[in-house]
Design an enzyme around this catalytic site. Structure first.
Site, short mmCIF file in Angstrom:
data_model
loop_
_atom_site.label_atom_id
_atom_site.label_comp_id
_atom_site.label_asym_id
_atom_site.label_seq_id
_atom_site.Cartn_x
_atom_site.Cartn_y
_atom_site.Cartn_z
CE LYS A 42 -3.91 -2.29 2.22
NZ LYS A 42 -4.62 -2.62 3.46
CD GLN B 204 -3.48 -4.09 6.73
OE1 GLN B 204 -3.38 -3.15 5.94
NE2 GLN B 204 -4.14 -5.19 6.42
CG ASP C 156 -9.59 0.53 4.94
OD1 ASP C 156 -9.29 0.25 3.76
OD2 ASP C 156 -8.85 0.29 5.90
#
Ligand code: NAD
Length: 297
Positions: A53, A97, A120
Site C-alpha cells: 500500500k 490495518q 477504507d
C-alpha cells in the site's frame, strides 16, 4: 465456452495511473494527498499488505505517514493516535490495518476515525450512507469488484447477482453496490440452503467466503461473470504453497463467461481503490464537497 479472464492487474494499473495524473494536477495547487497507515504488531501478511500500500501510494504521488506500533498497544493508545491523525491537515486518509491484536477493541478504534478520513469505508457513517444511496466512501475491495464487473458487463440493470459472504467489509457493501446498479441481488452465507441452485440462476457471482474451491465450476450458470474475492493459501503438492480463490478456477473457466484469477484479479484492485479513496478525500478536504472527484471508472 472458455471464460474471458478479467485482468485485475491491468485494470488496477490503469486506475493507479489516473490517480497519479490527478495527484500531479493537485500538486500544482500545492495539495498533496496524505495517507496515515497504522500497523500494530508483527503479523507477516499485514506487513506485506502495508508494504504494498505504501509503495503504491508513493508511486501515485500520495504522501504516507507510517505508524508501526508494538503488539502491546492498547485500545486507548490507538484511539488517541487516531484522534491526533483526525486533527492533522496533511492527513486525508487513515488506514488502520486489520486484524488488530485480539486484546484491542477494533470496532472502537474504527469508530474513532473521522468519517471524512475513513478511506477504507468501514465507518458506520459511510456504511449507512452507502445503504441509503448517498455519497459515501465505499470499501475498497467491493468497489474494486464493481469496477471489474463493469469491464465485461457495462449494463448491469436487471441482472441476477449473487454475493456469497455477508461480511461488513466485502459481502454487505458489495450487495449494496450491485443493488445501486439495479441488479436483483441475493446474499448467500454459511446458513444458506441450496447454494448450487442459487448459483445456477445467477448472471453475476461474487464469492467472498475464504474457503478454497467452495464454489464448484458446474454450479455456475453458463456465461456468468464470476468475481473471486477469496485469498486462500494451500499446499501445491510439491512441498510449497500457493494462493487460490474461493471458486474452482479450472472448472469455472470452462463454464463462466468471464472470471477473475487469483492472484491477479481482485487483490490489485483493492489497493488501487484505496489510493482513489485517499485522493478523493484530499480533494473534498481542500476543494470542498462540491469539487469534482475522480470517478472509479
Ligand atoms: P469473513 O470470514 O468475514 O466472511 C466470510 C463469509 O463467508 C461469511 O459471511 C460466511 O457467512 C460466508 N460463508 C462461510 N462459509 C460459507 C459457505 N459454506 N457457503 C456460503 N457462505 C459461507 O471473510 P471476508 O473478510 O469477507 O473475506 C472473504 C475472503 O475474501 C477471504 O478469503 C479474504 O482473505 C478475502 N479478501 C480478499 C480481499 C482482496 O483484496 N482480494 C479483501 C478482503 C478479503
Amino acid at each position: 465456452m472458455t471464460a474471458t479472464i478479467i485482468d485485475g492487474k491491468a485494470v488496477a494499473e490503469h486506475l493507479r495511473t489516473r490517480v497519479a495524473a490527478r495527484t500531479a494536477t493537485l500538486a500544482q495547487q500545492a495539495i498533496v494527498p496524505g495517507l496515515a497507515v497504522v500497523l500494530v504488531g508483527e503479523d507477516p501478511a499485514s506487513q506485506v499488505y502495508v508494504g504494498s500500500k505504501t509503495k503504491q501510494a508513493e508511486a501515485a504521488g500520495i504522501r504516507h505517514f507510517d505508524h508501526r506500533l508494538p503488539v502491546s498497544t492498547n485500545t486507548a493508545q490507538l484511539i488517541s493516535l487516531v484522534q491526533e491523525l483526525n486533527a492533522r491537515r496533511d492527513v486525508h486518509g487513515i488506514l488502520v490495518q486489520l486484524p488488530l491484536p485480539a486484546s484491542v477493541d477494533s470496532a472502537a478504534v474504527l469508530a474513532a476515525i473521522d468519517p471524512a478520513k475513513d478511506v477504507d469505508g468501514f465507518h458506520a457513517v459511510n456504511a449507512g450512507r452507502l445503504a441509503l444511496g448517498q455519497e459515501a466512501t465505499v470499501p475498497c475491495t467491493p468497489l474494486g469488484c464493481l469496477i471489474l464487473i463493469r469491464q465485461v458487463l457495462p449494463q448491469m440493470a436487471g441482472k441476477r447477482a449473487l454475493v456469497i459472504g455477508r461480511s461488513n467489509i466485502v459481502g454487505k457493501p458489495m450487495a449494496q453496490l450491485l443493488l445501486q446498479n439495479d441488479c436483483t441481488v441475493t446474499i448467500a452465507h454459511s446458513r444458506t440452503r441450496d447454494l448450487p441452485g442459487i448459483c445456477a440462476e445467477s448472471e453475476i457471482v461474487v464469492a467472498a467466503i475464504g474457503r478454497p474451491k467452495a464454489v464448484a465450476g458446474d454450479w455456475l450458470r453458463p456465461g456468468a461473470v464470476v468475481i473471486d474475492v477469496g485469498i486462500n493459501r494451500i499446499a501445491d503438492g510439491s512441498g510449497k504453497t500457493k494462493l487460490v480463490g474461493d471458486v474452482d478456477y479450472a472448472g469455472a473457466l470452462a463454464r463462466a463467461g468471464a472470471i477473475t484469477p487469483v492472484p491477479g484479479g481482485v487483490g490489485p484492485m483493492t489497493i488501487a481503490c484505496l489510493l482513489l479513496n485517499t485522493l478523493n478525500a484530499a480533494i473534498r478536504a481542500h476543494l470542498g464537497a462540491k469539487a469534482e472527484l475522480l470517478s472509479p471508472y
